[in-house]
Motif scaffolding. Structure first.
Motif, short mmCIF file in Angstrom:
data_model
loop_
_atom_site.label_atom_id
_atom_site.label_comp_id
_atom_site.label_asym_id
_atom_site.label_seq_id
_atom_site.Cartn_x
_atom_site.Cartn_y
_atom_site.Cartn_z
N SER A 93 -42.78 -47.05 46.17
CA SER A 93 -42.01 -46.37 45.13
C SER A 93 -40.94 -47.26 44.53
O SER A 93 -40.34 -46.91 43.51
N ARG A 94 -40.69 -48.42 45.13
CA ARG A 94 -39.61 -49.30 44.66
C ARG A 94 -40.06 -50.70 44.27
O ARG A 94 -39.30 -51.43 43.63
N ILE A 104 -39.23 -54.89 40.52
CA ILE A 104 -38.31 -54.09 41.32
C ILE A 104 -37.94 -52.86 40.51
O ILE A 104 -37.31 -52.97 39.44
N TYR A 105 -38.33 -51.69 40.98
CA TYR A 105 -38.09 -50.45 40.25
C TYR A 105 -36.68 -49.93 40.58
O TYR A 105 -36.33 -49.76 41.76
N TYR A 160 -37.04 -51.32 35.31
CA TYR A 160 -37.43 -52.29 36.34
C TYR A 160 -36.91 -53.69 36.00
O TYR A 160 -36.63 -54.01 34.84
N ASP A 219 -48.49 -50.89 42.09
CA ASP A 219 -47.32 -50.38 42.81
C ASP A 219 -47.54 -50.56 44.31
O ASP A 219 -48.44 -49.95 44.90
N TYR A 248 -45.52 -42.41 47.48
CA TYR A 248 -45.06 -41.44 46.49
C TYR A 248 -46.29 -40.71 45.98
O TYR A 248 -47.42 -41.10 46.27
N ARG A 289 -35.60 -47.01 39.65
CA ARG A 289 -35.81 -45.62 40.02
C ARG A 289 -37.17 -45.54 40.69
O ARG A 289 -37.98 -46.46 40.55
N THR A 290 -37.45 -44.47 41.41
CA THR A 290 -38.73 -44.39 42.10
C THR A 290 -39.87 -44.39 41.09
O THR A 290 -39.74 -43.87 39.98
#
Length: 221
Positions: free
Chosen positions: A62-63, A90-91, A102, A59, A24, A93-94
């Protein structure tokens, strides 16, 4: 059968790999790690105290992210606790969205220190029934017979502990933090977050839970 299982496992790994590695924009800029200072409250069955600590998050994609965290918890008169853990984030949203909810789950260690000279435990004879009676039976289920009436004579036999004359004891146990929060990406460098965790502590064949509620400010690098 073994070949089929191996093939299935390899297939799942190859499928999950690209997801975990999905880039990302901030990742492309190299700012995927953040250091947080955080503070808030620790909440147990009988006491609410201050909590302060720090965390480092990274990170993976992105997830998904990783977190290493530690902190100090005030568990009321005569009891202090320290915790250190690592968790998977664990996200939902991105990770480059302005607001990122999260989930978090992990494991670590929870260390409690007890000051038997405190009035909570009958220190200096004062608060005898309130300390040795009510609190001993309260914390008995947490840390075994040491604090229950069945282990009272064991407690009294330790030099310096008898009749609340002092003494200290510490216990280190596994802890499993479960929870989640919201991360606000204020800028490429600054992040804010609110976080709520249930710290499930496994002690002496049983378990108890401490709630941890914090807000934090992080610098991304």
């Amino acid at each position: 059968m073994r070949v089929s299982t191996l093939t299935t496992t390899l297939g799942l790994f190859l499928t999950a790999g690209p997801i975990l590695a999905q880039p990302y924009p901030s990742m492309a800029a190299g700012r995927t790690t953040a250091a947080y200072l955080q503070g808030g409250l620790s909440v147990g069955s009988s006491d609410t105290g201050a909590a302060i600590g720090a965390a480092i998050t990274h990170d993976l994609s992105s997830r998904f992210g990783l977190e290493v965290a530690g902190g100090y918890l005030d568990r009321g008169p005569g009891i202090d606790a320290w915790t250190a853990s690592a968790s998977l984030l664990i996200y939902l949203r991105t990770a480059d969205e302005d607001i990122v909810p999260y989930l978090a789950a992990g494991g670590g260690l929870y260390r409690s220190s007890f000051d038997f000279g405190d009035r909570r435990f009958g220190g200096m004879w004062g608060d005898w029934m309130g300390g040795q009676g009510a609190y001993a039976s309260m914390y008995g289920p947490m840390y075994g017979s040491m604090y229950g009436w069945g282990g009272f004579m064991d407690y009294m036999s330790h030099p310096g502990y008898g009749f609340g004359m002092g003494g200290h004891m510490s216990s280190t146990d596994p802890v499993f933090p479960l929870g989640g929060g919201l991360r606000w990406n204020v800028s490429d460098r600054l992040s804010l977050r609110t976080d709520a965790r249930a710290l499930v502590v496994a002690a002496d064949g049983g378990a108890f839970t401490v709630g941890l509620f914090t807000v934090g400010m992080g610098f991304r690098f």
